[in-house]
Design an enzyme around this catalytic site. Sequence first.
Site, PDB file in Angstrom:
ATOM      1  N   TYR A 146      26.012 -79.845  16.973  1.00  0.00           N
ATOM      2  CA  TYR A 146      25.165 -80.524  17.995  1.00  0.00           C
ATOM      3  C   TYR A 146      25.385 -80.118  19.337  1.00  0.00           C
ATOM      4  O   TYR A 146      24.345 -80.331  20.249  1.00  0.00           O
ATOM      5  CB  TYR A 146      26.031 -81.933  17.997  1.00  0.00           C
ATOM      6  CG  TYR A 146      25.900 -82.953  16.919  1.00  0.00           C
ATOM      7  CD1 TYR A 146      25.049 -82.531  15.737  1.00  0.00           C
ATOM      8  CD2 TYR A 146      26.681 -84.205  16.864  1.00  0.00           C
ATOM      9  CE1 TYR A 146      25.036 -83.382  14.692  1.00  0.00           C
ATOM     10  CE2 TYR A 146      26.538 -84.699  15.738  1.00  0.00           C
ATOM     11  CZ  TYR A 146      25.951 -84.601  14.596  1.00  0.00           C
ATOM     12  OH  TYR A 146      26.011 -85.377  13.467  1.00  0.00           O
ATOM     13  N   LYS A 195      34.071 -77.596   4.679  1.00  0.00           N
ATOM     14  CA  LYS A 195      32.986 -77.168   3.707  1.00  0.00           C
ATOM     15  C   LYS A 195      33.276 -75.688   3.519  1.00  0.00           C
ATOM     16  O   LYS A 195      32.567 -74.838   3.816  1.00  0.00           O
ATOM     17  CB  LYS A 195      31.603 -77.337   3.991  1.00  0.00           C
ATOM     18  CG  LYS A 195      30.644 -77.250   3.103  1.00  0.00           C
ATOM     19  CD  LYS A 195      30.656 -78.532   1.968  1.00  0.00           C
ATOM     20  CE  LYS A 195      29.713 -78.109   0.836  1.00  0.00           C
ATOM     21  NZ  LYS A 195      30.097 -78.865  -0.449  1.00  0.00           N
ATOM     22  N   ASP A 255      31.240 -93.063  10.669  1.00  0.00           N
ATOM     23  CA  ASP A 255      30.436 -94.003  10.311  1.00  0.00           C
ATOM     24  C   ASP A 255      30.833 -94.920   8.883  1.00  0.00           C
ATOM     25  O   ASP A 255      30.649 -96.036   8.747  1.00  0.00           O
ATOM     26  CB  ASP A 255      29.109 -93.799  10.395  1.00  0.00           C
ATOM     27  CG  ASP A 255      28.552 -94.248  11.748  1.00  0.00           C
ATOM     28  OD1 ASP A 255      29.299 -94.254  12.690  1.00  0.00           O
ATOM     29  OD2 ASP A 255      27.205 -94.397  11.963  1.00  0.00           O
TER      30      ASP A 255
END
Length: 361
Positions: A146, A195, A255
């Site tokens: 981001y 990951k 979330d």
Amino acid sequence: MNLNIGVIKGDGIGPEIVTEAMKVLDKVADVYGHTCNYTQLLMGGASIDVHGVPLTSETVAQAKASDAVLMGSIGGDAKTSPWYQLEPSKRPEAGLLKIRKELNLFANLRPAILYDELKGACPLKEEITEGGFDLMIMRELTGGLYFGERKTIEEDGVITAHDSLTYNENEIRRIAKRGFDIAMKRRKKVTSVDKANVLDSSRLWRKVVEEVAKDYPEVTLEHMLVDNCAMQLVRDPKQFDVVLTENMFGDILSDEASMVTGSIGMLASASLNETKFGLYEPSGGSAPDIAGKGIANPIATILSAAMMLRFSFDLDKEADAIENAVEKVLKEGYRTIDIMSEGKTQVGTEKMGDLIAGYIE
Ligand code: NAD
């Protein structure tokens, strides 16, 4: 103790829910012999209306001068609010990104707790949620995808978009330390999510987290790939204590974790920097659909205030008192509309605040 608290009531339901959290804080201060000094700060749409921008440098300076900031939520209805006619850098959300950066808030904490009384709201099967769960997502907030370089180019008529994901070892180390510190106050387990089978940034993440873990021999560390973690959160959420992860993975997993607890109105959050300073706010948005109706659930904001007492002021007993009061009110059967179920007593925002404040002891 003198608690110097910056207060950003914000937009939509923000002023309603923050007022209730302040009521509860004042009660705690009264019972435990502290003084809350509040400085009201404007951010988001409320600041645009007065100053034309979502965050002024003066507000940043006032926030920095506070011991901690308690915030409602900011923003409005993107389809109808005039704030969204402005260019993106002047819209309410730009204030949020700016304050996080200015205050160097690199660690975001989101507890996901399933209260026994609310387990009916959890979409998971009862055998999975039996006994409830209590986990904490710790998300890196100022690095990664981001905040990386981005561009969109057109070559030979083909448009290509680039986003880059970068982490340096210092950024990883400071969030990892925070994660282990929090685990030491809890059940002493860290699940580091990455990951590493694909990404270089994840391989560095894993290496640095392992180095930091050596300073915390009491904490059990495990690594989990992000795709597996997404599955495990709905298969067996009880296995987690602190989930430590980078920005984008944390955005998505937090979330998901909130969803399995049932209601957005119950979810607290904290964003911390390297000092004791933190910004505390509910995980939900400004809920323009219910603003001004007196029905918003103030519990997420009240629990955020409890986190503030615990992490910025080290007032653990006082934080416990708030959390216990919330549990008591739920046990007594009081519910705001978002968590209402048959046979319970529905109350509005203000009444819920009164009830919780009344149970502070
Ligand atoms: P939202 O979280 O505001 O609302 C989603 C749904 O949850 C709505 O139905 C709302 O009524 C309900 N809800 C949220 N909080 C509640 C509460 N305390 N009690 C009862 N119900 C509650 O998300 P959205 O509609 O996507 O966003 C609305 C605005 O909030 C947008 O402008 C968005 O940018 C902003 N937003 C701000 C923050 C923040 O300030 N940190 C975070 C998310 C969204």
